[in-house]
Design an enzyme around this catalytic site. Structure first.
Site, short mmCIF file in Angstrom:
data_model
loop_
_atom_site.label_atom_id
_atom_site.label_comp_id
_atom_site.label_asym_id
_atom_site.label_seq_id
_atom_site.Cartn_x
_atom_site.Cartn_y
_atom_site.Cartn_z
N ARG A 27 0.82 -1.14 0.09
CA ARG A 27 -0.06 -0.25 0.02
C ARG A 27 0.89 1.07 -0.04
O ARG A 27 0.42 2.23 0.67
CB ARG A 27 -0.96 0.13 1.44
CG ARG A 27 -1.97 -0.84 1.20
CD ARG A 27 -3.27 -0.33 0.18
NE ARG A 27 -4.19 -1.41 0.01
CZ ARG A 27 -5.34 -1.53 0.73
NH1 ARG A 27 -5.66 -0.59 1.50
NH2 ARG A 27 -6.11 -2.37 0.41
N ARG A 31 -3.45 6.65 0.34
CA ARG A 31 -4.01 8.12 0.88
C ARG A 31 -3.07 8.78 1.90
O ARG A 31 -3.39 9.78 2.31
CB ARG A 31 -5.31 7.62 1.81
CG ARG A 31 -6.58 7.32 1.02
CD ARG A 31 -7.68 6.79 1.62
NE ARG A 31 -7.14 5.57 1.99
CZ ARG A 31 -8.10 4.67 2.71
NH1 ARG A 31 -9.26 5.04 2.79
NH2 ARG A 31 -7.80 3.31 3.04
N ARG A 40 -7.69 11.54 -5.97
CA ARG A 40 -8.79 10.95 -5.19
C ARG A 40 -10.16 11.94 -5.26
O ARG A 40 -11.45 11.43 -5.10
CB ARG A 40 -8.64 10.36 -4.13
CG ARG A 40 -8.19 9.05 -4.15
CD ARG A 40 -9.04 7.89 -4.68
NE ARG A 40 -10.01 7.23 -3.53
CZ ARG A 40 -11.23 7.50 -3.33
NH1 ARG A 40 -12.01 8.18 -4.36
NH2 ARG A 40 -11.69 6.82 -2.43
N ASP A 76 -6.73 -3.38 -7.61
CA ASP A 76 -7.27 -3.79 -6.21
C ASP A 76 -7.57 -5.32 -6.72
O ASP A 76 -7.75 -5.67 -7.79
CB ASP A 76 -8.65 -2.85 -6.08
CG ASP A 76 -9.05 -3.15 -4.70
OD1 ASP A 76 -8.39 -2.71 -3.51
OD2 ASP A 76 -9.57 -4.44 -4.08
N TYR A 153 -14.58 -12.28 0.53
CA TYR A 153 -15.22 -10.94 0.03
C TYR A 153 -16.61 -11.39 -0.77
O TYR A 153 -17.72 -10.40 -0.64
CB TYR A 153 -14.48 -10.03 -1.13
CG TYR A 153 -13.50 -9.36 0.15
CD1 TYR A 153 -13.68 -8.16 0.85
CD2 TYR A 153 -12.05 -9.44 0.31
CE1 TYR A 153 -13.10 -7.52 1.63
CE2 TYR A 153 -11.31 -8.76 0.97
CZ TYR A 153 -11.75 -7.79 1.80
OH TYR A 153 -10.91 -6.98 2.51
O1 CP3 Z 1 0.04 0.56 -3.17
C1 CP3 Z 1 -0.47 -0.70 -3.31
O2 CP3 Z 1 -0.43 -1.39 -2.53
C2 CP3 Z 1 -1.28 -0.86 -4.65
C3 CP3 Z 1 -2.68 -0.86 -4.76
C4 CP3 Z 1 -3.47 -1.75 -3.70
C5 CP3 Z 1 -4.87 -1.58 -3.75
N1 CP3 Z 1 -5.65 -2.53 -2.96
C6 CP3 Z 1 -5.40 -0.09 -3.98
C7 CP3 Z 1 -6.46 0.50 -2.83
C8 CP3 Z 1 -3.29 -3.02 -3.54
C9 CP3 Z 1 -2.11 -4.11 -3.42
C10 CP3 Z 1 -4.55 -3.45 -2.89
C11 CP3 Z 1 -4.91 -4.83 -2.32
C12 CP3 Z 1 -5.88 -5.17 -1.63
N2 CP3 Z 1 -7.25 -4.68 -1.90
C13 CP3 Z 1 -6.24 -6.10 -0.51
C14 CP3 Z 1 -5.08 -6.80 -0.11
C15 CP3 Z 1 -3.76 -6.48 0.52
C16 CP3 Z 1 -4.37 -5.86 2.05
O3 CP3 Z 1 -4.17 -4.61 2.28
O4 CP3 Z 1 -4.64 -6.91 2.68
C17 CP3 Z 1 -7.33 -6.28 -0.22
C18 CP3 Z 1 -7.96 -6.94 1.22
C19 CP3 Z 1 -8.27 -5.09 -0.93
C20 CP3 Z 1 -9.41 -4.95 -0.67
C21 CP3 Z 1 -9.76 -3.39 -0.54
N3 CP3 Z 1 -9.61 -2.34 -1.26
C22 CP3 Z 1 -10.28 -2.95 0.91
C23 CP3 Z 1 -10.67 -3.70 2.19
C24 CP3 Z 1 -10.18 -1.73 0.77
C25 CP3 Z 1 -11.02 -0.63 1.73
C26 CP3 Z 1 -10.05 -0.54 2.96
C27 CP3 Z 1 -9.29 0.82 2.94
O5 CP3 Z 1 -8.39 1.04 3.31
O6 CP3 Z 1 -10.30 1.98 2.67
C28 CP3 Z 1 -9.89 -1.08 -0.58
C29 CP3 Z 1 -9.62 0.12 -1.29
C30 CP3 Z 1 -8.49 0.49 -1.80
N4 CP3 Z 1 -7.66 -0.23 -2.69
C31 CP3 Z 1 -7.78 1.46 -1.26
C32 CP3 Z 1 -6.50 1.61 -1.95
C33 CP3 Z 1 -5.21 2.46 -2.16
C34 CP3 Z 1 -8.08 2.78 -0.35
C35 CP3 Z 1 -8.10 3.82 -0.93
C36 CP3 Z 1 -9.32 4.80 -1.49
O7 CP3 Z 1 -10.27 4.76 -1.06
O8 CP3 Z 1 -8.59 5.65 -2.27
#
Ligand code: CP3
Length: 344
Positions: A27, A31, A40, A76, A153
Site C-alpha cells: 500500500r 491515502r 482521489r 485492487d 469478500y
Molecule cells: O500501493 C498498493 O499497495 C497498490 C494498490 C492496492 C490497492 N489495493 C489499492 C487500494 C493493493 C495491492 C490492494 C490490495 C487489496 N485490496 C487487498 C490486499 C492487501 C491488504 O491490504 O490486505 C485487499 C484486502 C483489498 C480490498 C480493499 N480495497 C479494501 C478492504 C479496501 C478498503 C480499505 C481501505 O483501506 O479503505 C480497498 C480500497 C483500496 N484499494 C484503497 C487503495 C489505495 C483505499 C483507498 C481509497 O479509497 O482511495
C-alpha cells in the site's frame, strides 16, 4: 555504478547476495500521500483503477518520494468481481461493497468464465505503461488476491470481522466451496501470468484474511487453491511472493503452498518465521505498520531488530507486515528506506 534497486529486489527474491537489503511497502500508493488524495478528490478509486494513465500516475507517486526498490501496480484485488458479475463498489469510509454476493451453490455454477487477459485488459495496459515510465532501477510488482481472501469478500459481500458467512458456506457446501475456489484459482493464476507477460518483474498473491482459519481448515479448504494459483503464476517465469497475515499458526503449510518468497506479518519474529519456512525460501517483512507512528529512535530500534533477525542472509526483502495506513507520516517511510539501505 548507478543504484539498481530492481536488481537488488530480484536477487533477494532468488536468495542471491545483494549490496543492501531491498525494501518496498505494501500500500505504498495511497491515502498517506497528498498527491494521491488530490487525485482521489476528482476520481473514484475504481476510476483510478480503470484508467491506465491515472493508475500509472498513482503507481509512480511513491517512487518519486521514496527510494524504494520496487513499485506495486495500482489496482485492487477485487477488480475480477466486475467481469464475474458480482458488482463492486467502494463506499466512502466503509470499504468494498459486493452487490450480488455468492450465497449458494447455484451462484457458483452461474459464474461466467472470465479471461483476465481480455476482461482485465486495462490492468495489463497499466502494467505496460508503468513499465515504460518507471525508472529501470525500480522493479514492478504485479498482484492478485488469493482464492480464499477473494471468496471471503464474494461471500460476505464486503469486509468482515469473523468471516461467519464464509465459514458457514465452507462447512455446509464443501463441493460448491471447492468449485468456487477452483474457479478463482484459475482466474487469478492466469491473471498473474498475464501481468508477467505485460512486464511485471515479480508478482504477489495476497491472502490477507486466511489467518482466520485453523491449520487443518487451511490445509483442506484454502491451500490446494493457493497452490494452483501460485503454480500458474510461477510458470510465467518470475519470482512469486505469497503474503498473508496471522499465518504464524500454520506458516509451514502456508509456505508449502509454494512460492519463491513468503510474506509474513509482525506477529512472529522474522528469524523464527524463516526457520519455519526453511532456508530454500526468501522472506518478506515484517515491520508492524504502527511502528511508523513511533518516536524516531523507537522506529529505528524496531527496523534494526528485523535486520538483525535476518542476519544479513541473502533472501530478505524488507517490508511492513501489512499495508501502510492512511495517517502514516511520509518521513517515517523514508527513514525506514534509509536505515534498511545503509545496513549491509
Ligand atoms: O500501493 C498498493 O499497495 C497498490 C494498490 C492496492 C490497492 N489495493 C489499492 C487500494 C493493493 C495491492 C490492494 C490490495 C487489496 N485490496 C487487498 C490486499 C492487501 C491488504 O491490504 O490486505 C485487499 C484486502 C483489498 C480490498 C480493499 N480495497 C479494501 C478492504 C479496501 C478498503 C480499505 C481501505 O483501506 O479503505 C480497498 C480500497 C483500496 N484499494 C484503497 C487503495 C489505495 C483505499 C483507498 C481509497 O479509497 O482511495
Amino acid at each position: 555504478m548507478p543504484a539498481d534497486g530492481a536488481g537488488r529486489f530480484l536477487k533477494a527474491c532468488r536468495r542471491e547476495p545483494t549490496d543492501a537489503t531491498p525494501v518496498w511497502f505494501m500500500r505504498q500508493a495511497g491515502r498517506y500521500l497528498p498527491e494521491y488524495r488530490a487525485l482521489r478528490e476528482r476520481h473514484s478509486l475504481l476510476e483510478l483503477c480503470h484508467t491506465p494513465d491515472l493508475a500509472t500516475e498513482v503507481t509512480l507517486q511513491p517512487t518519486r518520494r521514496l527510494a524504494v526498490d520496487a513499485a506495486i501496480l495500482f489496482a485492487d484485488i477485487l477488480l475480477p468481481f466486475e467481469p464475474l458479475g458480482l458488482g463492486l463498489s467502494f463506499a466512502k469510509g466503509e470499504g468494498p461493497v459486493i452487490e450480488r454476493p455468492i450465497r449458494d451453490a447455484r451462484a457458483v455454477t452461474a459464474l461466467p468464465a472470465v479471461d483476465p487477459a481480455v476482461e482485465l485488459g486495462y490492468v495489463l495496459d497499466t502494467v505496460r505503461l508503468v513499465r515504460a515510465a518507471l525508472p529501470p532501477a525500480v522493479a514492478l510488482i504485479g498482484f492478485a488476491g488469493a482464492p480464499f481472501t477473494l471468496a471471503s469478500y464474494a461471500i460476505e459481500g464486503g469486509a468482515s470481522r469473523d468471516f461467519a458467512l464464509t465459514k458457514r458456506f465452507m462447512y455446509a457446501e464443501p463441493k460448491a466451496w471447492h468449485s468456487l475456489l477452483g474457479k478463482l484459482a484459475e482466474l487469478v493464476g492466469s491473471f498473474l501470468a498475464a501481468q508477467v507477460r505485460a512486464g511485471a518483474a515479480a508478482v504477489q498473491l495476497f491472502d490477507s484474511w486466511v489467518g482466520c482459519l485453523s491449520p487443518a481448515d487451511y490445509r483442506e479448504y484454502a491451500q490446494p487453491h493457493s497452490r494452483r494459483a501460485l503454480e500458474l503464476a510461477r510458470a510465467a517465469g518470475v519470482p512469486v511472493i505469497h503474503f498473508g497475515t496471522n499465518t504464524a499458526g500454520f506458516l509451514a503449510d502456508f509456505a508449502d503452498a509454494g512460492s519463491d518468497v513468503v510474506g509474513v506479518d509482525w506477529r512472529i519474529p522474522l528469524d523464527s518465521a524463516w526457520t519455519t519456512i526453511g532456508a530454500t525460501r526468501a522472506i518478506q517483512g515484517n515491520l508492524d505498520p504502527l511502528a511508523l507512528f513511533a518516536p524516531p529512535a523507537e522506529l529505528e530500534r524496531r527496523v534494526r531488530e528485523i535486520l538483525n533477525a535476518a542476519g544479513g542472509r541473502p533472501g530478505h526483502i524488507f517490508n511492513l507486515g501489512h499495508g501502510v495506513l492512511p495517517e502514516t507520516p511520509i518521513d517515517a517511510l523514508q527513514t525506514v528506506v534509509d536505515l534498511v539501505h545503509q545496513r549491509k
